[in-house]
Design an enzyme around this catalytic site. Sequence first.
Site, short mmCIF file in Angstrom:
data_model
loop_
_atom_site.label_atom_id
_atom_site.label_comp_id
_atom_site.label_asym_id
_atom_site.label_seq_id
_atom_site.Cartn_x
_atom_site.Cartn_y
_atom_site.Cartn_z
N SER A 29 85.60 3.78 31.54
CA SER A 29 84.27 3.74 31.64
C SER A 29 83.40 5.44 32.40
O SER A 29 82.08 5.59 32.18
CB SER A 29 83.36 2.61 33.01
OG SER A 29 83.63 1.16 32.35
N LYS A 52 80.49 6.28 29.80
CA LYS A 52 79.47 6.43 29.68
C LYS A 52 78.22 7.34 30.27
O LYS A 52 77.05 7.39 30.68
CB LYS A 52 78.84 5.22 31.40
CG LYS A 52 79.51 3.17 30.52
CD LYS A 52 79.08 2.46 31.58
CE LYS A 52 79.72 1.27 30.65
NZ LYS A 52 81.38 0.50 31.60
N SER A 91 78.70 0.25 36.59
CA SER A 91 79.84 0.03 34.51
C SER A 91 79.15 -0.93 34.04
O SER A 91 79.84 -1.60 33.60
CB SER A 91 80.84 0.26 35.55
OG SER A 91 81.66 1.12 34.16
N LYS A 115 80.85 9.23 37.58
CA LYS A 115 81.29 7.93 37.39
C LYS A 115 82.70 7.59 37.96
O LYS A 115 83.68 9.03 37.20
CB LYS A 115 80.31 8.18 35.10
CG LYS A 115 80.97 6.99 34.89
CD LYS A 115 80.08 6.06 35.36
CE LYS A 115 80.10 4.40 34.88
NZ LYS A 115 81.10 3.77 35.61
#
Length: 426
Positions: free
Chosen positions: A111, A114, A166, A272
């Site tokens: 993730s 992202k 997320s 992130k």
Amino acid sequence: MNLKKFWAALTLTALIFVGAEAAPKGQMPASELLRLDEAPKGEISRPLPQLTSENSGLNPGYTVTPMQNSRPVAPDDALPNVTATAAIVIEASTGHILYERNPDLTMQPASVTKMMTLICALEHGGLDEIVTVGNGAFNADGATLWLNVGEKIPLNDLLYAMILTSANDGTIAVAEHCGGTMADFAAHMTKRAQELGALNTNFTNATGFPDSNHYSTARDLAVMAAYGFTLPGFEEIVGAKEASFSWLHDDKKIIRNENQMLWLYRGANGVKTGYTKAAGRCIVTSSKQNGVQLIAVVLDSLYVWNDAIFLLDYGFSRVSSQTLIQPGQVVKTLPIISGRRKSMQVKSAGEIVMPVFADETNAYDIVYDLPENLTAPVKSGDVIGKIRVVLPDGRESASVDVVTTLDVEQKSFFRLVLNKVRGLFA
């Protein structure tokens, strides 16, 4: 709620219940990824001396007990207790590398993907545009906001939800809104990443779902993050601890960031987290202290928070800051044409702080882009030029505007004629 979402909700509730006790004291939320002191199955590790705000960049009130690395590392590795397969620390404004391990090894980023989704969405613009949720988002697997087909949500709200929790359904909704289809948006992400210099990256989706053709490197992810911090809105989103939206399908209407570094580490301002079985535990983390912005990337880690702390501590131990231009500093005195004053001092509108690296040559040029003179009338505060810091490779690292300091009226027509006549007989 369909059957798939019912079972997903039941599973998520169980995970939160189990993980809640793992949150350290303070305001940090429980992580859905791991405990700070979690020992991966099959690994035998022993604790190292505890990290505190006295011997680390941890915020006061937080302590972390790091674990001994059980993976082999190169004998000359400066950080043998970092457990990540690949890692890097850079200073964002210059791209200067402070530490690296397998920086160009292609790996699945989970993730962390992202982060690039956010960059492309911010460049798309129109953050107040309304996104209509489609079937692709409704049927998303993994972390979810429980979006329903037909819901209409501001793009900016979805970007916060995508980064903080997320949420895959929110990510798909963003990708389809900005790119038409997931495939088209992922292709754009790849093209844009490579334009930024992330040449060993390929995205097949916007969420980070496992795919053998979906990969990046520690170096590339650091490059993307450094660029992200130059975009308006990026730091505000990746550095937000929580957000509140009326459309959330939850009584509290609040979402909290999964990135525990925002609570743990001094100056933390992003970026992130990510986890899949294929990718392992990953994070791109960042901290800004004394005008220096560091970015650390951790891929496939046994102890992701430990690694992130080790990397940032090491980075800040090897860099300091120097103020090259002070706010309001007088830059030059410029002559004024056709004005009631002959000249005026001009000054910087802000400051320029540059990193200074330990045991390294700190090479950059200060370039003054200023006119030779000013022409009346002039208003105080007018931007008339710029001071730029240019790196040896030609990249601009920092800049600040140069502004006027006084109002200066234009001479009257009679006085202009009189001066011209005087000049003829001088």
